[in-house]
Design a protein around this motif. Structure first.
Motif, PDB file in Angstrom:
ATOM      1  N   LEU A  37       0.829  -1.217   0.000  1.00 14.44           N
ATOM      2  CA  LEU A  37       0.000   0.000   0.000  1.00 14.44           C
ATOM      3  C   LEU A  37       0.859   1.260   0.000  1.00 14.44           C
ATOM      4  CD1 LEU A  37      -2.830  -1.055   2.475  1.00 14.44           C
ATOM      5  CD2 LEU A  37      -2.967  -0.867  -0.012  1.00 14.44           C
ATOM      6  N   GLN A  38       1.956   1.258   0.751  1.00 11.36           N
ATOM      7  CA  GLN A  38       2.841   2.427   0.790  1.00 11.36           C
ATOM      8  C   GLN A  38       3.492   2.673  -0.569  1.00 11.36           C
ATOM      9  OE1 GLN A  38       5.469   1.510   4.052  1.00 11.36           O
ATOM     10  NE2 GLN A  38       4.252   2.689   5.498  1.00 11.36           N
ATOM     11  N   ALA A  39       3.820   1.604  -1.283  1.00  5.98           N
ATOM     12  CA  ALA A  39       4.435   1.759  -2.601  1.00  5.98           C
ATOM     13  C   ALA A  39       3.455   2.349  -3.609  1.00  5.98           C
ATOM     14  CB  ALA A  39       4.947   0.407  -3.098  1.00  5.98           C
ATOM     15  N   ARG A  40       2.173   2.084  -3.413  1.00  9.89           N
ATOM     16  CA  ARG A  40       1.173   2.518  -4.386  1.00  9.89           C
ATOM     17  C   ARG A  40       0.561   3.872  -4.035  1.00  9.89           C
ATOM     18  NH1 ARG A  40      -2.636  -0.914  -8.051  1.00  9.89           N
ATOM     19  NH2 ARG A  40      -0.682  -2.000  -8.157  1.00  9.89           N
ATOM     20  N   PHE A  41       0.403   4.172  -2.747  1.00  9.74           N
ATOM     21  CA  PHE A  41      -0.323   5.376  -2.322  1.00  9.74           C
ATOM     22  C   PHE A  41       0.541   6.203  -1.376  1.00  9.74           C
ATOM     23  CE2 PHE A  41      -3.563   2.059  -3.010  1.00  9.74           C
ATOM     24  CZ  PHE A  41      -4.276   2.650  -4.045  1.00  9.74           C
ATOM     25  N   ALA A  42       0.892   7.401  -1.797  1.00  8.08           N
ATOM     26  CA  ALA A  42       1.738   8.284  -0.991  1.00  8.08           C
ATOM     27  C   ALA A  42       1.075   8.646   0.337  1.00  8.08           C
ATOM     28  CB  ALA A  42       2.072   9.554  -1.767  1.00  8.08           C
ATOM     29  N   ILE A  43      -0.255   8.734   0.355  1.00 10.31           N
ATOM     30  CA  ILE A  43      -0.963   9.120   1.589  1.00 10.31           C
ATOM     31  C   ILE A  43      -0.763   8.074   2.681  1.00 10.31           C
ATOM     32  CG2 ILE A  43      -3.181   8.079   0.927  1.00 10.31           C
ATOM     33  CD1 ILE A  43      -2.826  11.414   2.793  1.00 10.31           C
ATOM     34  N   VAL A  44      -0.547   6.812   2.309  1.00  8.49           N
ATOM     35  CA  VAL A  44      -0.298   5.753   3.294  1.00  8.49           C
ATOM     36  C   VAL A  44       1.131   5.866   3.822  1.00  8.49           C
ATOM     37  CG1 VAL A  44      -0.203   3.255   3.678  1.00  8.49           C
ATOM     38  CG2 VAL A  44      -1.991   4.225   2.240  1.00  8.49           C
ATOM     39  N   LYS A  45       2.051   6.224   2.934  1.00  6.72           N
ATOM     40  CA  LYS A  45       3.450   6.341   3.333  1.00  6.72           C
ATOM     41  C   LYS A  45       3.685   7.555   4.224  1.00  6.72           C
ATOM     42  CE  LYS A  45       8.057   5.955   1.442  1.00  6.72           C
ATOM     43  NZ  LYS A  45       8.838   5.732   0.239  1.00  6.72           N
ATOM     44  N   ASN A  46       3.003   8.655   3.945  1.00  8.49           N
ATOM     45  CA  ASN A  46       3.198   9.893   4.699  1.00  8.49           C
ATOM     46  C   ASN A  46       1.858  10.491   5.129  1.00  8.49           C
ATOM     47  OD1 ASN A  46       6.083   9.979   4.234  1.00  8.49           O
ATOM     48  ND2 ASN A  46       5.576  10.468   2.123  1.00  8.49           N
ATOM     49  N   PRO A  47       1.157   9.855   6.068  1.00  8.72           N
ATOM     50  CA  PRO A  47      -0.133  10.419   6.486  1.00  8.72           C
ATOM     51  C   PRO A  47       0.066  11.734   7.235  1.00  8.72           C
ATOM     52  CG  PRO A  47       0.469   8.626   7.925  1.00  8.72           C
ATOM     53  CD  PRO A  47       1.503   8.662   6.830  1.00  8.72           C
ATOM     54  N   SER A  48      -0.909  12.585   7.150  1.00 11.77           N
ATOM     55  CA  SER A  48      -0.838  13.878   7.832  1.00 11.77           C
ATOM     56  C   SER A  48      -1.025  13.690   9.329  1.00 11.77           C
ATOM     57  CB  SER A  48      -1.926  14.803   7.289  1.00 11.77           C
ATOM     58  OG  SER A  48      -1.967  15.980   8.053  1.00 11.77           O
ATOM     59  N   LEU A  49      -0.179  14.335  10.096  1.00 12.94           N
ATOM     60  CA  LEU A  49      -0.289  14.240  11.553  1.00 12.94           C
ATOM     61  C   LEU A  49      -1.519  14.980  12.077  1.00 12.94           C
ATOM     62  CD1 LEU A  49       3.451  14.748  12.532  1.00 12.94           C
ATOM     63  CD2 LEU A  49       2.167  12.616  12.419  1.00 12.94           C
ATOM     64  N   THR A  50      -2.098  15.849  11.239  1.00 15.83           N
ATOM     65  CA  THR A  50      -3.271  16.602  11.687  1.00 15.83           C
ATOM     66  C   THR A  50      -4.560  15.809  11.533  1.00 15.83           C
ATOM     67  OG1 THR A  50      -3.543  17.619   9.503  1.00 15.83           O
ATOM     68  CG2 THR A  50      -2.172  18.787  11.112  1.00 15.83           C
ATOM     69  N   MET A  51      -4.521  14.676  10.845  1.00 16.28           N
ATOM     70  CA  MET A  51      -5.732  13.871  10.666  1.00 16.28           C
ATOM     71  C   MET A  51      -6.031  13.075  11.928  1.00 16.28           C
ATOM     72  SD  MET A  51      -5.520  12.216   6.928  1.00 16.28           S
ATOM     73  CE  MET A  51      -4.517  12.995   5.706  1.00 16.28           C
ATOM     74  N   ASP A  52      -7.309  12.902  12.208  1.00 14.19           N
ATOM     75  CA  ASP A  52      -7.668  12.054  13.339  1.00 14.19           C
ATOM     76  C   ASP A  52      -7.681  10.590  12.881  1.00 14.19           C
ATOM     77  OD1 ASP A  52     -10.127  11.555  12.046  1.00 14.19           O
ATOM     78  OD2 ASP A  52     -11.167  13.087  13.200  1.00 14.19           O
ATOM     79  N   LYS A  53      -7.787   9.688  13.849  1.00 15.81           N
ATOM     80  CA  LYS A  53      -7.703   8.260  13.556  1.00 15.81           C
ATOM     81  C   LYS A  53      -8.822   7.799  12.630  1.00 15.81           C
ATOM     82  CE  LYS A  53      -5.206   6.955  17.702  1.00 15.81           C
ATOM     83  NZ  LYS A  53      -5.210   6.159  18.918  1.00 15.81           N
ATOM     84  N   GLU A  54     -10.004   8.386  12.764  1.00 19.65           N
ATOM     85  CA  GLU A  54     -11.129   7.975  11.918  1.00 19.65           C
ATOM     86  C   GLU A  54     -10.847   8.322  10.453  1.00 19.65           C
ATOM     87  OE1 GLU A  54     -15.939   8.604  11.440  1.00 19.65           O
ATOM     88  OE2 GLU A  54     -14.938   9.340  13.234  1.00 19.65           O
TER      89      GLU A  54
END
Length: 142
Positions: A37-54
């Motif tokens: 998933l990290q190789a395919r989607f940048a958002i998985v590799k570098n999620p925003s720290l401002t996002m909540d868990k949901e």
């Protein structure tokens, strides 16, 4: 990284050895799935720290669904040149590259806090681990 067991601390007990082998295999499968998933989607590799868990959970589910759709489409069109990029042997031995989405997460704060307290309860942790060791031994140890 949190581990349920240390393989060197339980070298004498067959039940503990078997549990650690299964736990290690499962950990490697999870790491492989996240790597795909990290190789395919940048958002998985570098999620925003401002996002909540949901939000992160919803993004992960969307990425898993998209990944599975892409894999099925590529298989249907027979356009994959290098199948081994995504297939390194799944848990069932079939080599499936499908990633399973997580079960539904608790939606309200009370459930989240109760789950958090349960996770941190050392007595429950040790009892659950002992139950899991017994379950694995009963299923695979004979």
């Amino acid at each position: 990284m949190v581990h349920f067991c240390q393989t060197n601390s339980s070298a004498g007990e067959p039940k503990a050895k078997l549990f650690c082998a299964h736990q290690s295999f499962a950990r490697k499968e999870v790491e492989r799935a996240f790597g795909v998933l990290q190789a395919r989607f940048a958002i998985v590799k570098n999620p925003s720290l401002t996002m909540d868990k949901e939000k992160i959970g919803n993004i992960m589910k969307a990425c898993i669904i998209l990944h599975n759709m892409i894999v099925e489409d590529e298989r249907d069109a027979e356009t994959i040149d290098n199948v081994t990029e995504f297939q390194q042997g799944g848990a069932d031995g079939s080599g499936s590259s499908r990633v399973r989405p997580p079960d539904r997460l608790p939606s309200n704060v009370h459930n989240i806090m109760a789950n958090r307290a349960d996770i941190r309860d050392q007595q429950k942790h040790h009892q659950l681990k002992a139950d899991l060791v017994e379950h694995i031994w009963n299923k695979f140890g004979h």
